[in-house]
Design a protein around this motif. Structure first.
Motif, PDB file in Angstrom:
ATOM      1  N   GLY A   1      -5.769 -23.474   6.737  1.00 36.19           N
ATOM      2  CA  GLY A   1      -6.964 -23.473   7.568  1.00 36.19           C
ATOM      3  C   GLY A   1      -6.655 -23.052   8.994  1.00 36.19           C
ATOM      4  N   TYR A   2      -5.503 -23.469   9.495  1.00 36.98           N
ATOM      5  CA  TYR A   2      -5.071 -23.102  10.844  1.00 36.98           C
ATOM      6  C   TYR A   2      -4.911 -21.584  10.954  1.00 36.98           C
ATOM      7  CZ  TYR A   2      -2.451 -23.696  15.240  1.00 36.98           C
ATOM      8  OH  TYR A   2      -2.039 -23.663  16.551  1.00 36.98           O
ATOM      9  N   VAL A   3      -4.289 -20.992   9.951  1.00 31.39           N
ATOM     10  CA  VAL A   3      -4.084 -19.538   9.949  1.00 31.39           C
ATOM     11  C   VAL A   3      -5.419 -18.809   9.835  1.00 31.39           C
ATOM     12  CG1 VAL A   3      -3.086 -17.606   8.659  1.00 31.39           C
ATOM     13  CG2 VAL A   3      -1.746 -19.664   9.026  1.00 31.39           C
TER      14      VAL A   3
ATOM     15  N   PRO B   1     -23.273  -8.483   9.864  1.00 30.96           N
ATOM     16  CA  PRO B   1     -22.670  -9.001  11.097  1.00 30.96           C
ATOM     17  C   PRO B   1     -21.339  -9.691  10.768  1.00 30.96           C
ATOM     18  CG  PRO B   1     -24.974  -9.633  10.955  1.00 30.96           C
ATOM     19  CD  PRO B   1     -24.609  -9.030   9.635  1.00 30.96           C
ATOM     20  N   PRO B   2     -20.398  -9.702  11.686  1.00 38.57           N
ATOM     21  CA  PRO B   2     -19.063 -10.252  11.398  1.00 38.57           C
ATOM     22  C   PRO B   2     -19.061 -11.693  10.883  1.00 38.57           C
ATOM     23  CG  PRO B   2     -19.034  -9.065  13.470  1.00 38.57           C
ATOM     24  CD  PRO B   2     -20.454  -9.101  13.010  1.00 38.57           C
ATOM     25  N   ARG B   3     -19.909 -12.566  11.408  1.00 34.41           N
ATOM     26  CA  ARG B   3     -19.915 -13.959  10.954  1.00 34.41           C
ATOM     27  C   ARG B   3     -20.412 -14.068   9.506  1.00 34.41           C
ATOM     28  NH1 ARG B   3     -17.830 -18.132  13.907  1.00 34.41           N
ATOM     29  NH2 ARG B   3     -19.565 -19.460  13.346  1.00 34.41           N
ATOM     30  N   MET B   4     -21.426 -13.284   9.154  1.00 29.44           N
ATOM     31  CA  MET B   4     -21.908 -13.292   7.768  1.00 29.44           C
ATOM     32  C   MET B   4     -20.829 -12.769   6.840  1.00 29.44           C
ATOM     33  SD  MET B   4     -25.799 -11.988   7.604  1.00 29.44           S
ATOM     34  CE  MET B   4     -27.136 -12.928   8.298  1.00 29.44           C
ATOM     35  N   ARG B   5     -20.180 -11.690   7.256  1.00 29.56           N
ATOM     36  CA  ARG B   5     -19.117 -11.101   6.450  1.00 29.56           C
ATOM     37  C   ARG B   5     -17.993 -12.103   6.252  1.00 29.56           C
ATOM     38  NH1 ARG B   5     -16.751  -7.086   9.675  1.00 29.56           N
ATOM     39  NH2 ARG B   5     -18.808  -6.163   9.727  1.00 29.56           N
ATOM     40  N   ALA B   6     -17.599 -12.801   7.319  1.00 27.63           N
ATOM     41  CA  ALA B   6     -16.522 -13.787   7.226  1.00 27.63           C
ATOM     42  C   ALA B   6     -16.909 -14.920   6.283  1.00 27.63           C
ATOM     43  CB  ALA B   6     -16.183 -14.328   8.609  1.00 27.63           C
ATOM     44  N   ALA B   7     -18.159 -15.364   6.348  1.00 29.59           N
ATOM     45  CA  ALA B   7     -18.611 -16.426   5.450  1.00 29.59           C
ATOM     46  C   ALA B   7     -18.491 -15.981   3.988  1.00 29.59           C
ATOM     47  CB  ALA B   7     -20.047 -16.826   5.777  1.00 29.59           C
ATOM     48  N   LEU B   8     -18.912 -14.752   3.701  1.00 28.15           N
ATOM     49  CA  LEU B   8     -18.805 -14.238   2.330  1.00 28.15           C
ATOM     50  C   LEU B   8     -17.352 -14.097   1.884  1.00 28.15           C
ATOM     51  CD1 LEU B   8     -21.471 -11.420   1.904  1.00 28.15           C
ATOM     52  CD2 LEU B   8     -21.453 -13.699   0.903  1.00 28.15           C
TER      53      LEU B   8
ATOM     54  N   ASP C   1     -14.304 -26.031   3.922  1.00 24.50           N
ATOM     55  CA  ASP C   1     -13.161 -25.243   4.394  1.00 24.50           C
ATOM     56  C   ASP C   1     -13.615 -23.972   5.109  1.00 24.50           C
ATOM     57  OD1 ASP C   1     -11.289 -27.047   3.483  1.00 24.50           O
ATOM     58  OD2 ASP C   1     -10.981 -26.018   1.569  1.00 24.50           O
ATOM     59  N   THR C   2     -14.678 -23.364   4.622  1.00 22.62           N
ATOM     60  CA  THR C   2     -15.221 -22.176   5.274  1.00 22.62           C
ATOM     61  C   THR C   2     -15.763 -22.533   6.652  1.00 22.62           C
ATOM     62  OG1 THR C   2     -15.763 -21.197   3.139  1.00 22.62           O
ATOM     63  CG2 THR C   2     -16.868 -20.272   5.066  1.00 22.62           C
ATOM     64  N   ALA C   3     -16.468 -23.662   6.739  1.00 21.86           N
ATOM     65  CA  ALA C   3     -16.991 -24.117   8.033  1.00 21.86           C
ATOM     66  C   ALA C   3     -15.852 -24.382   9.004  1.00 21.86           C
ATOM     67  CB  ALA C   3     -17.832 -25.376   7.844  1.00 21.86           C
ATOM     68  N   ASP C   4     -14.770 -24.960   8.507  1.00 23.57           N
ATOM     69  CA  ASP C   4     -13.600 -25.219   9.351  1.00 23.57           C
ATOM     70  C   ASP C   4     -12.992 -23.913   9.846  1.00 23.57           C
ATOM     71  OD1 ASP C   4     -11.542 -26.940  10.514  1.00 23.57           O
ATOM     72  OD2 ASP C   4     -10.231 -26.116   8.942  1.00 23.57           O
TER      73      ASP C   4
ATOM     74  N   GLU D   1     -21.428 -26.945   8.182  1.00 29.16           N
ATOM     75  CA  GLU D   1     -21.562 -26.559   6.780  1.00 29.16           C
ATOM     76  C   GLU D   1     -22.922 -25.922   6.524  1.00 29.16           C
ATOM     77  OE1 GLU D   1     -20.480 -29.669   4.025  1.00 29.16           O
ATOM     78  OE2 GLU D   1     -18.687 -30.157   5.186  1.00 29.16           O
ATOM     79  N   GLY D   2     -23.948 -26.408   7.206  1.00 32.34           N
ATOM     80  CA  GLY D   2     -25.281 -25.823   7.066  1.00 32.34           C
ATOM     81  C   GLY D   2     -25.310 -24.370   7.509  1.00 32.34           C
ATOM     82  N   THR D   3     -24.562 -24.063   8.579  1.00 29.39           N
ATOM     83  CA  THR D   3     -24.487 -22.680   9.055  1.00 29.39           C
ATOM     84  C   THR D   3     -23.815 -21.796   8.018  1.00 29.39           C
ATOM     85  OG1 THR D   3     -24.434 -23.415  11.349  1.00 29.39           O
ATOM     86  CG2 THR D   3     -23.611 -21.194  10.896  1.00 29.39           C
TER      87      THR D   3
END
Length: 169
Positions: free
Chosen positions: A61-63, A114-121, A133-136, A142-144
């Motif tokens: 998660g740190y990485v 957008p980069p944040r959506m892409r990162a979430a996927l 873990d994705t939220a972290d 987590e809702g985001t």
């Protein structure tokens, strides 16, 4: 003369660099050059913070968080905002595709997110991380993560569904 810290870091880089490049390539929607830059920035930050990394409860998660932060920092650079995007790069050699790579259609569709959506996927579906873990990794609630993931999937369905030539997943 290398000390123990340098040896540990070298072993880490040797074992994890390829996976970091794959993740960075996904986060940048296939931009291999930017992905290499992100990995280099991430590794530099990790070397500086190596003692904190070793004490981390969740090193993976740190990485991931460090990689996402490097992407965010890169997107904020002033010269990045003044660059002009082109539909086609002239005289560009075709990159060889390894088996298991993303199809061109999916890569194009991801690039438009957008980069944040892409990162979430990427973290949810390519790396099969759970919502927490994705939220972290993204530094959000987590809702985001849930809303960003749902919106991103809707956009991908719309793009891939409306253009059959892109739907070669």
């Amino acid at each position: 003369m290398k000390n123990e810290r340098d040896e540990q870091f070298h072993r880490f880089v040797a074992s994890r660099r390829a996976a970091l490049v794959r993740t960075a390539t996904l986060l940048t929607a296939g931009d291999a050059h930017l992905a290499e830059d992100l990995v280099q920035s991430t590794l530099t930050k990790l070397y500086v913070a190596w003692p904190a990394f070793q004490r981390a409860d969740n090193p993976e998660g740190y990485v991931r968080r460090t990689l996402v932060n490097a992407l965010t920092d890169e997107r904020r650079r002033w010269w990045r905002r003044s660059e002009r995007s082109m539909a086609e790069v002239p005289d560009r050699a075709a990159a060889p595709h390894a088996e298991g790579d993303l199809s061109d259609g999916l890569r194009v569709a991801l690039r438009d997110l957008p980069p944040r959506m892409r990162a979430a996927l990427v973290f949810r579906y390519f790396y099969d991380l759970d919502v927490a873990d994705t939220a972290d990794a993204l530094g959000c609630s987590e809702g985001t993560v849930k809303s960003q993931t749902a919106r991103a999937l809707d956009r991908l369905r719309a793009v891939l569904g409306s253009n059959p030539s892109l739907a070669t997943l």
